[in-house]
Design a protein around this motif. Structure first.
Motif, PDB file in Angstrom:
ATOM      1  N   TYR A   5       0.345  50.532  31.405  1.00  0.00           N
ATOM      2  CA  TYR A   5       0.635  51.583  30.431  1.00  0.00           C
ATOM      3  C   TYR A   5       1.632  52.643  30.888  1.00  0.00           C
ATOM      4  N   ALA A   6       1.968  52.727  32.161  1.00  0.00           N
ATOM      5  CA  ALA A   6       2.911  53.746  32.626  1.00  0.00           C
ATOM      6  C   ALA A   6       4.158  53.066  33.189  1.00  0.00           C
ATOM      7  N   HIS A   7       5.241  53.832  33.272  1.00  0.00           N
ATOM      8  CA  HIS A   7       6.513  53.261  33.737  1.00  0.00           C
ATOM      9  C   HIS A   7       7.210  54.256  34.654  1.00  0.00           C
ATOM     10  N   GLY A   8       8.091  53.727  35.495  1.00  0.00           N
ATOM     11  CA  GLY A   8       8.937  54.554  36.343  1.00  0.00           C
ATOM     12  C   GLY A   8       8.188  55.316  37.415  1.00  0.00           C
ATOM     13  N   SER A   9       8.663  56.526  37.665  1.00  0.00           N
ATOM     14  CA  SER A   9       8.058  57.325  38.732  1.00  0.00           C
ATOM     15  C   SER A   9       6.663  57.813  38.357  1.00  0.00           C
ATOM     16  N   THR A  10       6.373  57.929  37.075  1.00  0.00           N
ATOM     17  CA  THR A  10       5.029  58.296  36.642  1.00  0.00           C
ATOM     18  C   THR A  10       4.035  57.234  37.087  1.00  0.00           C
ATOM     19  N   LYS A  11       4.420  55.977  36.940  1.00  0.00           N
ATOM     20  CA  LYS A  11       3.556  54.873  37.357  1.00  0.00           C
ATOM     21  C   LYS A  11       3.279  54.955  38.850  1.00  0.00           C
ATOM     22  N   LYS A  12       4.308  55.163  39.639  1.00  0.00           N
ATOM     23  CA  LYS A  12       4.137  55.239  41.088  1.00  0.00           C
ATOM     24  C   LYS A  12       3.247  56.411  41.480  1.00  0.00           C
ATOM     25  N   GLY A  13       3.467  57.555  40.857  1.00  0.00           N
ATOM     26  CA  GLY A  13       2.669  58.740  41.165  1.00  0.00           C
ATOM     27  C   GLY A  13       1.207  58.564  40.796  1.00  0.00           C
ATOM     28  N   LEU A  14       0.950  57.971  39.629  1.00  0.00           N
ATOM     29  CA  LEU A  14      -0.437  57.756  39.199  1.00  0.00           C
ATOM     30  C   LEU A  14      -1.150  56.739  40.083  1.00  0.00           C
ATOM     31  N   ILE A  15      -0.443  55.703  40.510  1.00  0.00           N
ATOM     32  CA  ILE A  15      -1.040  54.717  41.408  1.00  0.00           C
ATOM     33  C   ILE A  15      -1.387  55.370  42.741  1.00  0.00           C
ATOM     34  N   MET A  16      -0.476  56.184  43.268  1.00  0.00           N
ATOM     35  CA  MET A  16      -0.770  56.883  44.523  1.00  0.00           C
ATOM     36  C   MET A  16      -1.944  57.833  44.367  1.00  0.00           C
ATOM     37  N   LEU A  17      -2.041  58.499  43.222  1.00  0.00           N
ATOM     38  CA  LEU A  17      -3.154  59.404  42.962  1.00  0.00           C
ATOM     39  C   LEU A  17      -4.479  58.653  42.903  1.00  0.00           C
ATOM     40  N   ALA A  18      -4.515  57.538  42.203  1.00  0.00           N
ATOM     41  CA  ALA A  18      -5.746  56.751  42.090  1.00  0.00           C
ATOM     42  C   ALA A  18      -6.192  56.228  43.453  1.00  0.00           C
ATOM     43  N   ILE A  19      -5.261  55.730  44.239  1.00  0.00           N
ATOM     44  CA  ILE A  19      -5.601  55.219  45.572  1.00  0.00           C
ATOM     45  C   ILE A  19      -6.053  56.356  46.475  1.00  0.00           C
ATOM     46  N   SER A  20      -5.383  57.508  46.384  1.00  0.00           N
ATOM     47  CA  SER A  20      -5.773  58.660  47.201  1.00  0.00           C
ATOM     48  C   SER A  20      -7.171  59.150  46.841  1.00  0.00           C
ATOM     49  N   ILE A  21      -7.481  59.190  45.558  1.00  0.00           N
ATOM     50  CA  ILE A  21      -8.823  59.608  45.133  1.00  0.00           C
ATOM     51  C   ILE A  21      -9.865  58.648  45.669  1.00  0.00           C
ATOM     52  N   SER A  22      -9.601  57.360  45.601  1.00  0.00           N
ATOM     53  CA  SER A  22     -10.595  56.392  46.076  1.00  0.00           C
ATOM     54  C   SER A  22     -10.810  56.525  47.578  1.00  0.00           C
ATOM     55  N   TYR A  23      -9.727  56.699  48.340  1.00  0.00           N
ATOM     56  CA  TYR A  23      -9.893  56.870  49.788  1.00  0.00           C
ATOM     57  C   TYR A  23     -10.581  58.188  50.129  1.00  0.00           C
ATOM     58  N   ALA A  24     -10.320  59.237  49.356  1.00  0.00           N
ATOM     59  CA  ALA A  24     -10.988  60.520  49.594  1.00  0.00           C
ATOM     60  C   ALA A  24     -12.492  60.400  49.350  1.00  0.00           C
ATOM     61  N   VAL A  25     -12.877  59.712  48.276  1.00  0.00           N
ATOM     62  CA  VAL A  25     -14.300  59.519  47.995  1.00  0.00           C
ATOM     63  C   VAL A  25     -14.954  58.680  49.092  1.00  0.00           C
ATOM     64  N   ILE A  26     -14.266  57.645  49.556  1.00  0.00           N
ATOM     65  CA  ILE A  26     -14.797  56.824  50.646  1.00  0.00           C
ATOM     66  C   ILE A  26     -14.983  57.683  51.893  1.00  0.00           C
ATOM     67  N   ALA A  27     -13.983  58.474  52.246  1.00  0.00           N
ATOM     68  CA  ALA A  27     -14.058  59.294  53.462  1.00  0.00           C
ATOM     69  C   ALA A  27     -15.190  60.313  53.384  1.00  0.00           C
ATOM     70  N   VAL A  28     -15.306  61.003  52.260  1.00  0.00           N
ATOM     71  CA  VAL A  28     -16.358  62.009  52.110  1.00  0.00           C
ATOM     72  C   VAL A  28     -17.733  61.342  52.128  1.00  0.00           C
ATOM     73  N   GLY A  29     -17.864  60.211  51.452  1.00  0.00           N
ATOM     74  CA  GLY A  29     -19.147  59.513  51.420  1.00  0.00           C
ATOM     75  C   GLY A  29     -19.564  58.984  52.791  1.00  0.00           C
ATOM     76  N   ILE A  30     -18.635  58.387  53.517  1.00  0.00           N
ATOM     77  CA  ILE A  30     -18.946  57.865  54.841  1.00  0.00           C
ATOM     78  C   ILE A  30     -19.261  59.012  55.802  1.00  0.00           C
ATOM     79  N   TYR A  31     -18.540  60.134  55.669  1.00  0.00           N
ATOM     80  CA  TYR A  31     -18.828  61.309  56.506  1.00  0.00           C
ATOM     81  C   TYR A  31     -20.241  61.817  56.239  1.00  0.00           C
ATOM     82  N   ALA A  32     -20.598  61.950  54.962  1.00  0.00           N
ATOM     83  CA  ALA A  32     -21.947  62.419  54.618  1.00  0.00           C
ATOM     84  C   ALA A  32     -23.007  61.446  55.111  1.00  0.00           C
TER      85      ALA A  32
END
Length: 123
Positions: A90-117
Motif C-alpha cells: 500500500y505504500a510507495h517510495g521513501s514512505t514505504k522505506k520509512g514505514l518498514i524501518m519503523l515497523a521493524i524498529s518497533i518489533s525489535y524494541a518490544v523484543i528488547a524490552v520484553g527480554i530485559y523484563a
C-alpha cells in the motif's frame, strides 16, 4: 545460450524476488505461534491477579521464561514481516522505506524490552 528452464529461474521467487520467502516465513511462524500461544495464555492466565511474589516465582522457572521469550521473539518477527508485506502493498517510495524501518524498529524494541523484563524476573 542459457540452459536453465523457466521454472528453475523462477523457483523460490515471487514477482519481487522475495515474496515466496516472506510467505513461507509467515506460514512457519504462524504454525509455531499456534502451538506456543495457547500454552503461554494458560501460564499467563494462571498468574493473572496473583500477588507479585507468585508471578515472579512463576516466570523465574525455566519453561515459562523460555516460552515467554520465544512468544515475544517469534510473535514480534511475525508482526514485522506481516507489517512489511502490508506496507509494500500500500505504500510507495521513501514512505514505504520509512514505514518498514519503523515497523521493524518497533518489533525489535518490544523484543528488547520484553527480554530485559524477563531477565530481571528470572535473575
Amino acid at each position: 545460450m542459457r540452459y536453465l528452464t523457466a521454472r528453475k529461474r523462477a523457483e523460490g521467487k515471487g514477482a519481487s524476488g522475495t515474496g515466496t520467502e516472506h510467505h513461507w516465513f509467515m506460514q512457519v511462524s504462524a504454525v509455531g505461534l499456534a502451538f506456543m500461544i495457547p500454552v503461554w495464555v494458560y501460564i499467563f492466565g494462571s498468574t493473572l491477579g496473583k500477588p507479585h511474589a507468585e508471578v515472579v516465582a512463576t516466570f523465574a522457572r525455566p519453561f515459562p521464561a523460555i516460552l515467554t521469550g520465544l512468544v515475544l521473539f517469534v510473535g514480534m518477527r511475525h508482526f514485522a514481516k506481516g507489517a512489511q508485506m502490508m506496507i509494500e502493498d500500500y505504500a510507495h517510495g521513501s514512505t514505504k522505506k520509512g514505514l518498514i524501518m519503523l515497523a521493524i524498529s518497533i518489533s525489535y524494541a518490544v523484543i528488547a524490552v520484553g527480554i530485559y523484563a524477563l531477565a530481571k524476573i528470572a535473575l
